[in-house]
Write an enzyme that holds these catalytic residues in place. Structure first.
Site, mmCIF file in Angstrom:
data_model
loop_
_atom_site.group_PDB
_atom_site.id
_atom_site.type_symbol
_atom_site.label_atom_id
_atom_site.label_comp_id
_atom_site.label_asym_id
_atom_site.label_seq_id
_atom_site.Cartn_x
_atom_site.Cartn_y
_atom_site.Cartn_z
ATOM 1 C CB SER A 154 26.396 -51.399 -11.737
ATOM 2 O OG SER A 154 26.213 -52.701 -11.977
ATOM 3 N NE ARG A 224 35.585 -58.708 -15.553
ATOM 4 C CZ ARG A 224 35.067 -57.845 -15.184
ATOM 5 N NH1 ARG A 224 34.082 -57.934 -14.250
ATOM 6 N NH2 ARG A 224 35.468 -56.574 -15.349
ATOM 7 C CG ASP A 318 21.702 -51.917 -18.395
ATOM 8 O OD1 ASP A 318 21.856 -53.280 -18.177
ATOM 9 O OD2 ASP A 318 22.202 -51.197 -17.437
ATOM 10 C CG HIS A 351 25.362 -53.041 -16.758
ATOM 11 N ND1 HIS A 351 24.285 -52.325 -16.117
ATOM 12 C CD2 HIS A 351 26.258 -53.494 -15.778
ATOM 13 C CE1 HIS A 351 24.775 -52.139 -14.694
ATOM 14 N NE2 HIS A 351 25.687 -52.847 -14.551
ATOM 15 C CG ASP A 352 30.653 -52.807 -19.613
ATOM 16 O OD1 ASP A 352 30.297 -52.940 -18.399
ATOM 17 O OD2 ASP A 352 31.313 -53.591 -20.392
#
Length: 377
Positions: A154, A224, A318, A351-352
């Site tokens: 990232s 968040r 992602d 994405h994680d």
């Protein structure tokens, strides 16, 4: 060997730099500190060092634990350690908290040595280029002329890419994971919404909330929560939560679904441990990064002087840093006839995924890293 191939207990170190440091914005820090951790042993030739660059909410604590009884290990512990893909029996691994961070390196929440108060809003905007230049100073301090590899996911991948541009002769291999050469307009929009949630919080006080003994907790929570929605894929959310209820329907605005409970938990946890001013600066650094900008948008020209060999990895689910963005990097490197390997991993985590212990993903990294020659510079 430590239990479960962990590197065991590790201690952070602090490097102090007393020479003035000019930022990309033109502002100057008279002095600064970087907090870092190291894992493994630096060989006699100092040729086996690997720098791990962290993403938006990461820090220097990449692997191991800082004390006995700690509940959680470092954020990439599944990747770094003896016998793991980034094998500390072979490599000397360095994790650093970026300048402007909130885990010990000089940043908005740290004490300004001149005023003896937190920097607050006076701490300047930092960029990916600034992080790379400050990291280079740390390597100079450690006597490391060249990195066997640099790796990041990232925002960390952007730093790895920038290293190969700014210091081409100092990088042998670059592993750029779930990243992009710049942000799309949609990504920038997500960042702006997150920042506005913080800035418009009544307890933000224009960034000087330390003096008011407050925290813009509500803004941080929303920022968040928004981030977590974008880090996960729709499939991952569906598999993990679906439309599961916490209890019977109450027809209220309290937590009714497990997804809501998860988001609120993540928001509360983050607001209790991360600094809002740092969050603003990290997202801004993401927005600003665009190495092709000074080349008329031509990424191939921006990567013309790169010398490193590359491994670029993306993940099918992602959507925030899509495989198309990784392929832009691959194409630009191939345009310059550089050596590049590319892997697009099928994964459900969104994405994680770059943080997950996926066997296929880890085997790709392991196979690449095992082939790196660390015998000489």
């Amino acid at each position: 060997m430590a239990e479960n191939n962990s590197i065991g207990i590790v201690a952070p170190q602090t490097a102090h730099f007393s020479e003035p440091f000019t930022l990309k914005s033109g502002e100057v820090l008279p002095q600064f500190e970087l907090v870092y951790e190291t894992y493994g042993t630096l060989n006699a030739a100092k040729s086996n060092a690997v720098l791990v660059c962290h993403a938006l909410s990461g820090n220097h604590h990449v692997a191991g634990k800082n004390a006995e009884g700690d509940k959680y290990a470092g954020w990439w512990d599944n990747l770094v350690g003896p016998g793991k893909p980034l094998d500390t029996n072979k490599f000397f691994v360095i994790g650093v908290n970026n300048l402007g961070g909130c885990h010990g390196s000089s940043g908005p929440s740290s004490i300004n040595p001149d005023s003896k108060k937190p920097y607050g809003a006076s701490f300047p905007i930092v960029t990916v280029e600034d992080w790379v230049n400050s990291q280079a100073r740390l390597l100079d301090l450690l006597g490391i002329q060249q990195l066997a590899a640099i790796i990041g996911g990232s925002l960390g991948g952007m730093q790895a890419l920038q290293w190969t541009i700014a210091y081409p002769e100092r990088i042998k291999h670059a592993l750029v994971i779930a990243s992009a050469p710049n942000l799309t307009a949609q990504n920038m929009a997500f960042n702006e919404v997150a920042r506005q949630a913080i800035i418009t919080d009544p307890e933000f006080y224009d960034g000087d909330y330390y003096a008011h003994n407050t925290v813009p907790r509500r803004g941080l929570r929303i920022a968040r929560m928004l981030g977590h929605i974008t880090y996960l894929s729709d499939d991952a959310m569906g598999e993990k939560f679906g439309r599961k209820l916490k209890d019977t329907i109450k027809y209220s605005f309290d937590v009714e679904f497990e997804m809501e409970s998860y988001l609120r938990y993540q928001g509360d946890k983050f607001a209790g441990e991360f600094d809002a001013n740092t969050y603003l600066r990290m997202t801004r650094a993401l927005d600003y990064y665009d190495p092709a900008l000074e080349y008329g948008g031509d990424l191939s020209k921006a990567l013309n002087k790169v010398q490193a060999k590359f491994l670029v990895v993306s993940f099918t689910s992602d959507w925030r840093f899509s495989p198309d963005r990784s392929r832009e990097i691959v194409k630009a490197l191939l345009d310059n006839e550089r050596t590049v390997s590319y892997a697009e991993v099928t994964a459900l985590h969104g994405h994680d995924a770059f943080l997950m212990p996926d066997a296929h993903y880890h085997s790709i990294l392991c196979n690449y890293l095992q082939k790196i020659d660390t015998s000489t510079l």
